[in-house]
Design a protein around this motif. Sequence first.
Motif, PDB file in Angstrom:
ATOM      1  N   VAL A  90       0.833  -1.192   0.000  1.00  0.00           N
ATOM      2  CA  VAL A  90       0.000   0.000   0.000  1.00  0.00           C
ATOM      3  C   VAL A  90       0.877   1.256   0.000  1.00  0.00           C
ATOM      4  CG1 VAL A  90      -1.660   1.353   1.350  1.00  0.00           C
ATOM      5  CG2 VAL A  90      -1.949  -1.125   1.126  1.00  0.00           C
ATOM      6  N   VAL A  91       1.967   1.192   0.755  1.00  0.00           N
ATOM      7  CA  VAL A  91       2.888   2.320   0.799  1.00  0.00           C
ATOM      8  C   VAL A  91       3.457   2.590  -0.594  1.00  0.00           C
ATOM      9  CG1 VAL A  91       4.996   3.242   1.821  1.00  0.00           C
ATOM     10  CG2 VAL A  91       3.469   1.795   3.183  1.00  0.00           C
ATOM     11  N   TRP A  92       3.910   1.507  -1.264  1.00  0.00           N
ATOM     12  CA  TRP A  92       4.486   1.660  -2.603  1.00  0.00           C
ATOM     13  C   TRP A  92       3.434   2.133  -3.612  1.00  0.00           C
ATOM     14  CZ3 TRP A  92       9.428   2.153  -3.068  1.00  0.00           C
ATOM     15  CH2 TRP A  92      10.283   1.508  -2.183  1.00  0.00           C
ATOM     16  N   ALA A  93       2.210   1.634  -3.452  1.00  0.00           N
ATOM     17  CA  ALA A  93       1.145   2.055  -4.362  1.00  0.00           C
ATOM     18  C   ALA A  93       0.838   3.540  -4.186  1.00  0.00           C
ATOM     19  CB  ALA A  93      -0.114   1.223  -4.123  1.00  0.00           C
ATOM     20  N   CYS A  94       0.779   3.995  -2.943  1.00  0.00           N
ATOM     21  CA  CYS A  94       0.530   5.410  -2.675  1.00  0.00           C
ATOM     22  C   CYS A  94       1.651   6.271  -3.245  1.00  0.00           C
ATOM     23  CB  CYS A  94       0.396   5.644  -1.172  1.00  0.00           C
ATOM     24  SG  CYS A  94      -1.143   5.033  -0.439  1.00  0.00           S
ATOM     25  N   ALA A  95       2.892   5.780  -3.097  1.00  0.00           N
ATOM     26  CA  ALA A  95       4.035   6.526  -3.620  1.00  0.00           C
ATOM     27  C   ALA A  95       3.974   6.620  -5.138  1.00  0.00           C
ATOM     28  CB  ALA A  95       5.339   5.868  -3.176  1.00  0.00           C
ATOM     29  N   ALA A  96       3.607   5.510  -5.791  1.00  0.00           N
ATOM     30  CA  ALA A  96       3.538   5.493  -7.257  1.00  0.00           C
ATOM     31  C   ALA A  96       2.447   6.438  -7.757  1.00  0.00           C
ATOM     32  CB  ALA A  96       3.282   4.072  -7.750  1.00  0.00           C
ATOM     33  N   VAL A  97       1.271   6.389  -7.119  1.00  0.00           N
ATOM     34  CA  VAL A  97       0.173   7.263  -7.536  1.00  0.00           C
ATOM     35  C   VAL A  97       0.538   8.724  -7.280  1.00  0.00           C
ATOM     36  CG1 VAL A  97      -2.235   7.898  -7.138  1.00  0.00           C
ATOM     37  CG2 VAL A  97      -1.570   5.487  -7.178  1.00  0.00           C
ATOM     38  N   SER A  98       1.208   8.978  -6.154  1.00  0.00           N
ATOM     39  CA  SER A  98       1.604  10.351  -5.841  1.00  0.00           C
ATOM     40  C   SER A  98       2.581  10.894  -6.878  1.00  0.00           C
ATOM     41  CB  SER A  98       2.233  10.419  -4.445  1.00  0.00           C
ATOM     42  OG  SER A  98       1.274  10.101  -3.445  1.00  0.00           O
ATOM     43  N   LEU A  99       3.459  10.036  -7.379  1.00  0.00           N
ATOM     44  CA  LEU A  99       4.376  10.457  -8.435  1.00  0.00           C
ATOM     45  C   LEU A  99       3.602  10.840  -9.696  1.00  0.00           C
ATOM     46  CD1 LEU A  99       7.365   7.958  -8.123  1.00  0.00           C
ATOM     47  CD2 LEU A  99       7.357  10.412  -7.604  1.00  0.00           C
ATOM     48  N   GLY A 100       2.433  10.239  -9.842  1.00  0.00           N
ATOM     49  CA  GLY A 100       1.592  10.584 -10.980  1.00  0.00           C
ATOM     50  C   GLY A 100       1.149  12.032 -10.950  1.00  0.00           C
ATOM     51  N   THR A 101       1.168  12.645  -9.765  1.00  0.00           N
ATOM     52  CA  THR A 101       0.835  14.061  -9.660  1.00  0.00           C
ATOM     53  C   THR A 101       1.794  14.898 -10.496  1.00  0.00           C
ATOM     54  OG1 THR A 101       0.060  13.680  -7.387  1.00  0.00           O
ATOM     55  CG2 THR A 101       0.441  15.966  -8.060  1.00  0.00           C
TER      56      THR A 101
ATOM     57  N   GLY B 275      -1.812  10.716  -1.508  1.00  0.00           N
ATOM     58  CA  GLY B 275      -1.035  11.667  -0.724  1.00  0.00           C
ATOM     59  C   GLY B 275      -1.409  11.655   0.739  1.00  0.00           C
ATOM     60  N   ILE B 276      -2.706  11.526   1.017  1.00  0.00           N
ATOM     61  CA  ILE B 276      -3.160  11.446   2.401  1.00  0.00           C
ATOM     62  C   ILE B 276      -2.598  10.195   3.074  1.00  0.00           C
ATOM     63  CG2 ILE B 276      -5.197  11.058   3.857  1.00  0.00           C
ATOM     64  CD1 ILE B 276      -6.740  12.878   1.924  1.00  0.00           C
ATOM     65  N   GLY B 277      -2.617   9.068   2.350  1.00  0.00           N
ATOM     66  CA  GLY B 277      -2.073   7.836   2.898  1.00  0.00           C
ATOM     67  C   GLY B 277      -0.603   7.971   3.240  1.00  0.00           C
ATOM     68  N   LEU B 278       0.181   8.516   2.324  1.00  0.00           N
ATOM     69  CA  LEU B 278       1.613   8.705   2.575  1.00  0.00           C
ATOM     70  C   LEU B 278       1.846   9.664   3.736  1.00  0.00           C
ATOM     71  CD1 LEU B 278       3.338   8.974  -0.931  1.00  0.00           C
ATOM     72  CD2 LEU B 278       3.479   7.094   0.719  1.00  0.00           C
ATOM     73  N   ALA B 279       1.062  10.726   3.787  1.00  0.00           N
ATOM     74  CA  ALA B 279       1.224  11.709   4.849  1.00  0.00           C
ATOM     75  C   ALA B 279       0.961  11.098   6.221  1.00  0.00           C
ATOM     76  CB  ALA B 279       0.287  12.894   4.613  1.00  0.00           C
ATOM     77  N   ILE B 280      -0.083  10.281   6.318  1.00  0.00           N
ATOM     78  CA  ILE B 280      -0.405   9.640   7.597  1.00  0.00           C
ATOM     79  C   ILE B 280       0.691   8.672   8.002  1.00  0.00           C
ATOM     80  CG2 ILE B 280      -1.997   8.053   8.752  1.00  0.00           C
ATOM     81  CD1 ILE B 280      -4.253   9.332   7.140  1.00  0.00           C
TER      82      ILE B 280
END
Length: 341
Positions: free
Chosen positions: A206-217, A240-245
Amino acid sequence: MVKTFPSRFEWMDVLRGWSIVLVVFNHAILFASSLPVGSPEIAWVLNQLFAPVRMPLMVFLSGLLVAPSLARGWKRYLGGKARRVLYPYIVWSAIALVMLYFWDIRDGLVGGVEPHAATAWEPLRVLYDPLEHLWFLYDLFLFYVIALVVTRISPLWIAAASLVAAAVVPDFSSRRFLFLLVFFMLGVWMSQHPGVLNRVLAPRWVVWACAAVSLGTVVAIGLGIGLRYAAVSAPFAAAGIGLAIIAARQLEGADVLRPVRFVGRDSLVYYLVHWWPTSLGVALGAATGNGWIAILTGMGMGLLASTGVAWLIRACPPVNWLFSAPQRNIVPTEARSRDSF
């Protein structure tokens, strides 16, 4: 079985604090852009990178605390929101109106702002068109009311309907309201199911998925896709919210974050106070002809003025009546001054 709800966590204060800093950064950029000095391109890019997460994170955190508030009864719930959200909205709307009537301006104290002729009907706009930066309290109070009214409907259904509506509504203010309601309701649903947030964020993938999607920004911004309060930015905001938390939980007790936690504990004070000092600081910094100096001066004055008010509340508790309605037979204390969203 009686549900138990989590008490206040330091990681929430960390996230609120960072959100407020990003809000001040955003407003400093907007003020600088209204002046001849302008804002540096890199500042605009950074602001766009944070845009999908900044306000959705704030309303998500507010939603996380709805279930324990509702568990105390609807009267205490609504009374609390009226004291700590609606009341300061009215008080600071009055302050904004005074500034509008005396100086004939809105959008900050100084700096590239066209005069607005104030009419006798101006106070009525508080009911439907929030002044200055006060739209957030206006929307947030309505979010709390919606959460109370639709307790028999799953917040996930409300979130889904709001996301669809945000994708088709053309008006910016309405789209912003609906988009933020999505994340508020997601927070409400999480608050109704203690432990779900931990389980969702626990797997490493989940962490890696959030990071990958955030890079999509970054990719979206490069392609010129608008992500500010747009339905298409919902995945980026969620990631981004997931990574921030996750990051905040890892670092919540770090000494270096003590100032950020302080800002987070008094997020309401910082949000309400920073607007005018930030605009003044930007105007003063702009005199140097450097956009970065204008932005940083504005941020510095906005944050310092807000910190001064936060400390003043601790020294003179009645000052907190600007931010929370006084309660009968209750004297404000330092603890009671720490009202956050």
